[in-house]
Motif scaffolding. Sequence first.
Motif, PDB file in Angstrom:
ATOM      1  N   CYS A  83      -4.349 -21.302  -1.076  1.00  0.00           N
ATOM      2  CA  CYS A  83      -2.947 -21.007  -0.756  1.00  0.00           C
ATOM      3  C   CYS A  83      -2.921 -19.651  -0.079  1.00  0.00           C
ATOM      4  N   GLN A  84      -2.780 -19.657   1.233  1.00  0.00           N
ATOM      5  CA  GLN A  84      -2.921 -18.435   2.020  1.00  0.00           C
ATOM      6  C   GLN A  84      -1.603 -17.721   2.293  1.00  0.00           C
ATOM      7  N   VAL A  85      -0.523 -18.132   1.638  1.00  0.00           N
ATOM      8  CA  VAL A  85       0.779 -17.534   1.919  1.00  0.00           C
ATOM      9  C   VAL A  85       0.729 -16.023   1.647  1.00  0.00           C
ATOM     10  N   PRO A  86       1.175 -15.191   2.591  1.00  0.00           N
ATOM     11  CA  PRO A  86       1.181 -13.734   2.372  1.00  0.00           C
ATOM     12  C   PRO A  86       2.169 -13.336   1.274  1.00  0.00           C
ATOM     13  N   LEU A  87       1.796 -12.329   0.500  1.00  0.00           N
ATOM     14  CA  LEU A  87       2.646 -11.824  -0.578  1.00  0.00           C
ATOM     15  C   LEU A  87       3.302 -10.515  -0.161  1.00  0.00           C
ATOM     16  N   ILE A  88       4.567 -10.386  -0.533  1.00  0.00           N
ATOM     17  CA  ILE A  88       5.340  -9.169  -0.281  1.00  0.00           C
ATOM     18  C   ILE A  88       5.648  -8.528  -1.625  1.00  0.00           C
ATOM     19  N   GLY A  89       5.428  -7.238  -1.734  1.00  0.00           N
ATOM     20  CA  GLY A  89       5.736  -6.531  -2.970  1.00  0.00           C
ATOM     21  C   GLY A  89       7.133  -5.948  -2.927  1.00  0.00           C
ATOM     22  N   ASP A  90       7.939  -6.269  -3.924  1.00  0.00           N
ATOM     23  CA  ASP A  90       9.316  -5.779  -3.998  1.00  0.00           C
ATOM     24  C   ASP A  90       9.339  -4.546  -4.907  1.00  0.00           C
ATOM     25  N   PHE A  91       9.567  -3.363  -4.304  1.00  0.00           N
ATOM     26  CA  PHE A  91       9.482  -2.108  -5.041  1.00  0.00           C
ATOM     27  C   PHE A  91      10.839  -1.431  -5.153  1.00  0.00           C
ATOM     28  N   HIS A  92      11.120  -0.897  -6.319  1.00  0.00           N
ATOM     29  CA  HIS A  92      12.315  -0.094  -6.560  1.00  0.00           C
ATOM     30  C   HIS A  92      11.944   1.023  -7.533  1.00  0.00           C
ATOM     31  N   PHE A  93      12.508   2.194  -7.335  1.00  0.00           N
ATOM     32  CA  PHE A  93      12.411   3.327  -8.267  1.00  0.00           C
ATOM     33  C   PHE A  93      11.001   3.921  -8.378  1.00  0.00           C
ATOM     34  N   ASN A  94       9.987   3.118  -8.748  1.00  0.00           N
ATOM     35  CA  ASN A  94       8.671   3.671  -9.051  1.00  0.00           C
ATOM     36  C   ASN A  94       7.566   3.133  -8.147  1.00  0.00           C
ATOM     37  N   GLY A  95       7.926   2.602  -6.992  1.00  0.00           N
ATOM     38  CA  GLY A  95       6.933   1.996  -6.112  1.00  0.00           C
ATOM     39  C   GLY A  95       5.847   2.960  -5.674  1.00  0.00           C
ATOM     40  N   HIS A  96       6.197   4.222  -5.443  1.00  0.00           N
ATOM     41  CA  HIS A  96       5.213   5.208  -4.999  1.00  0.00           C
ATOM     42  C   HIS A  96       4.113   5.383  -6.045  1.00  0.00           C
ATOM     43  N   LYS A  97       4.490   5.421  -7.314  1.00  0.00           N
ATOM     44  CA  LYS A  97       3.509   5.576  -8.392  1.00  0.00           C
ATOM     45  C   LYS A  97       2.621   4.350  -8.519  1.00  0.00           C
ATOM     46  N   LEU A  98       3.230   3.169  -8.465  1.00  0.00           N
ATOM     47  CA  LEU A  98       2.464   1.941  -8.652  1.00  0.00           C
ATOM     48  C   LEU A  98       1.464   1.727  -7.518  1.00  0.00           C
ATOM     49  N   LEU A  99       1.873   1.995  -6.293  1.00  0.00           N
ATOM     50  CA  LEU A  99       0.961   1.813  -5.160  1.00  0.00           C
ATOM     51  C   LEU A  99      -0.180   2.821  -5.196  1.00  0.00           C
ATOM     52  N   GLN A 100       0.114   4.044  -5.644  1.00  0.00           N
ATOM     53  CA  GLN A 100      -0.934   5.060  -5.744  1.00  0.00           C
ATOM     54  C   GLN A 100      -1.910   4.730  -6.874  1.00  0.00           C
ATOM     55  N   ARG A 101      -1.367   4.279  -8.004  1.00  0.00           N
ATOM     56  CA  ARG A 101      -2.188   4.053  -9.190  1.00  0.00           C
ATOM     57  C   ARG A 101      -3.008   2.772  -9.090  1.00  0.00           C
ATOM     58  N   TYR A 102      -2.521   1.814  -8.315  1.00  0.00           N
ATOM     59  CA  TYR A 102      -3.205   0.517  -8.223  1.00  0.00           C
ATOM     60  C   TYR A 102      -3.518   0.190  -6.760  1.00  0.00           C
ATOM     61  N   PRO A 103      -4.581   0.799  -6.234  1.00  0.00           N
ATOM     62  CA  PRO A 103      -4.933   0.541  -4.824  1.00  0.00           C
ATOM     63  C   PRO A 103      -5.235  -0.938  -4.553  1.00  0.00           C
ATOM     64  N   GLU A 104      -5.707  -1.675  -5.591  1.00  0.00           N
ATOM     65  CA  GLU A 104      -5.962  -3.108  -5.395  1.00  0.00           C
ATOM     66  C   GLU A 104      -4.654  -3.849  -5.109  1.00  0.00           C
ATOM     67  N   CYS A 105      -3.578  -3.394  -5.733  1.00  0.00           N
ATOM     68  CA  CYS A 105      -2.255  -3.967  -5.477  1.00  0.00           C
ATOM     69  C   CYS A 105      -1.824  -3.660  -4.052  1.00  0.00           C
ATOM     70  N   ALA A 106      -1.979  -2.404  -3.661  1.00  0.00           N
ATOM     71  CA  ALA A 106      -1.579  -1.979  -2.309  1.00  0.00           C
ATOM     72  C   ALA A 106      -2.328  -2.777  -1.253  1.00  0.00           C
ATOM     73  N   GLN A 107      -3.597  -3.087  -1.530  1.00  0.00           N
ATOM     74  CA  GLN A 107      -4.414  -3.809  -0.568  1.00  0.00           C
ATOM     75  C   GLN A 107      -4.090  -5.301  -0.545  1.00  0.00           C
ATOM     76  N   ALA A 108      -3.783  -5.869  -1.713  1.00  0.00           N
ATOM     77  CA  ALA A 108      -3.574  -7.320  -1.809  1.00  0.00           C
ATOM     78  C   ALA A 108      -2.265  -7.775  -1.166  1.00  0.00           C
ATOM     79  N   LEU A 109      -1.274  -6.907  -1.135  1.00  0.00           N
ATOM     80  CA  LEU A 109       0.022  -7.267  -0.559  1.00  0.00           C
ATOM     81  C   LEU A 109      -0.033  -7.209   0.961  1.00  0.00           C
TER      82      LEU A 109
END
Length: 415
Positions: A83-109
Motif C-alpha cells: 500500500c504505497q499511499v503517501p501519509l500526511i502528518g497532521d500537527f498542532h501545538f507540539n509538532g516542532h517537538k515531535l518532528l525533532q524528537r522522532y526523525p523516523e516520523c519526519a522521514q516517513a511522512l
Amino acid sequence: MLEISVNRHPTQRVLVGHVILGGGAPVVVQSMTNTDTADVAATVQQVVDLAQAGSELVRITVNTTAAAAAVAPIREALDRQNCQVPLIGDFHFNGHKLLQRYPECAQALAKYRINPGNVGRGASRDEKFASMIELACRYDKAVRIGVNWGSMDQELVMRMMDENAASARPRENDRLMREIMVVSALENARRAEELGLGRERIVLSCKMSGVQDLIGVYRELAKRSDYALHLGLTEAGMGSKGIVASTAALAVLLQEGVGDTIRISLTPEPGGSRTQEVIVAQEILQTMGLRSFTPMVVACPGCGRTSSSYFQQLAQDIQNYLRAQMPLWRRRYPGVERMSVAVMGCVVNGPGESKHANIGISLPGTGEVPVAPVYEDGEKTVTLKGETIAQEFQMIVQRYVETHYARKEETDLAR
C-alpha cells in the motif's frame, strides 16, 4: 463518461510522495484517519481501507509521542502490504517537538500539515514555525499551511481588526474574517519561502464551515497566488447535510478551475465507514466530468409505474458490485472506470437510457410483460426473465468488462 477540460487556475506543481498536486495534474482525492495513531494495527487497516476505496493521500493525526513513534512502523507495515499511499502528518501545538524528537516520523511522512493558528505566540511561534519548516527542508517534504476558521492566529486577528477599525472604509465582519484567512495563509507561505522552502513544496488551505465563505476565500487565494490549493469544507457535518454542503462549495470552485486536491470532511454516522468521504469526493469529481474512478450507474427514481422495489435493489447491488471490483479492475482493465451502466424500472425511459449506456437493463414496470431486455453499446443482446435476472445481469456485466477492456498484461506486452 468522458472527462471534460476545465480551465484550471495555474498553480505550482507539488510532489507528495509519488502523487502530483497542481501544475495541471488531475484533482487528487484525500482523506484522514480517525483511529488513535498510536494503535498501529488499527491505523494501518484504516489507511488500507481508505486507499482501496480510492484515497490517493491519507492524513494521520500526530499529536503525542506515542503517535509520532508509531508513524514509521505504520509506513513500514503499509509498504509490506504494498500500500504505497503517501501519509500526511497532521500537527498542532507540539509538532516542532515531535518532528525533532522522532526523525523516523519526519522521514516517513510525505507531507506535514501545519496550522498557523496553533503553532504558538510571538517569538515562540516564529521559532516553532521555523523549526518545522527547516525540518521539511532537511527531509525534502511538502508542507500544507492549513489555516482553519476554528483556530485562527489571534495576534493576526487583533492586528487586522484594529487596522480595519481605523480604516476610512472598514470591511463588514464576514468580509474581514475572510481577508484574515487569506492574509494568514499567504503571509505564512512567504515566511516558509524565506526560510528556504520552495514554492514547489507548499500547499495552502483555508478551511471554513460556511459555503459562501469558503468560495469567497478560495477565489481570493487563486487571484493572489499560484500555490497549490487544498479544498475542503471543514466541519461539514453528517449524512446528507455534509454531502450537500461540501458539494455546493467545492463544485463551484472546481468548475472555476480552483483546487488541486480535495477532502470531504464528513462526520461518520455511528458504525459508518470512514471510506464514505472518499466515495463522495470521487463522485463529485466524476459527476462533474473531471475524473473517472468507477463505472457510473444510471438508475431511475421510480414512480407509480414501478411499484416493485426490484429495480432499486438491483441498482444498489450492481453499484456495490462495481465498486467492490474496482481495486482489481483498476489494475487489470484500463479504462473500465469510464464505463456506464443503466438499471431502469419501466418501459418509459428504460430502453432509451439502456441504449445510451455501455450496458443497461430495462426491468418491467407495473403491468408490463415480465421480461428484462439487456442492451450493450446500444444493441439489444438478450432478454432476461425469471428469478435469476440479478445474477445473470451481473455475469453479463463481468463478461462485458472482460471482452471490452484490454487486460493490463496485454497492454504492457503491446508496448
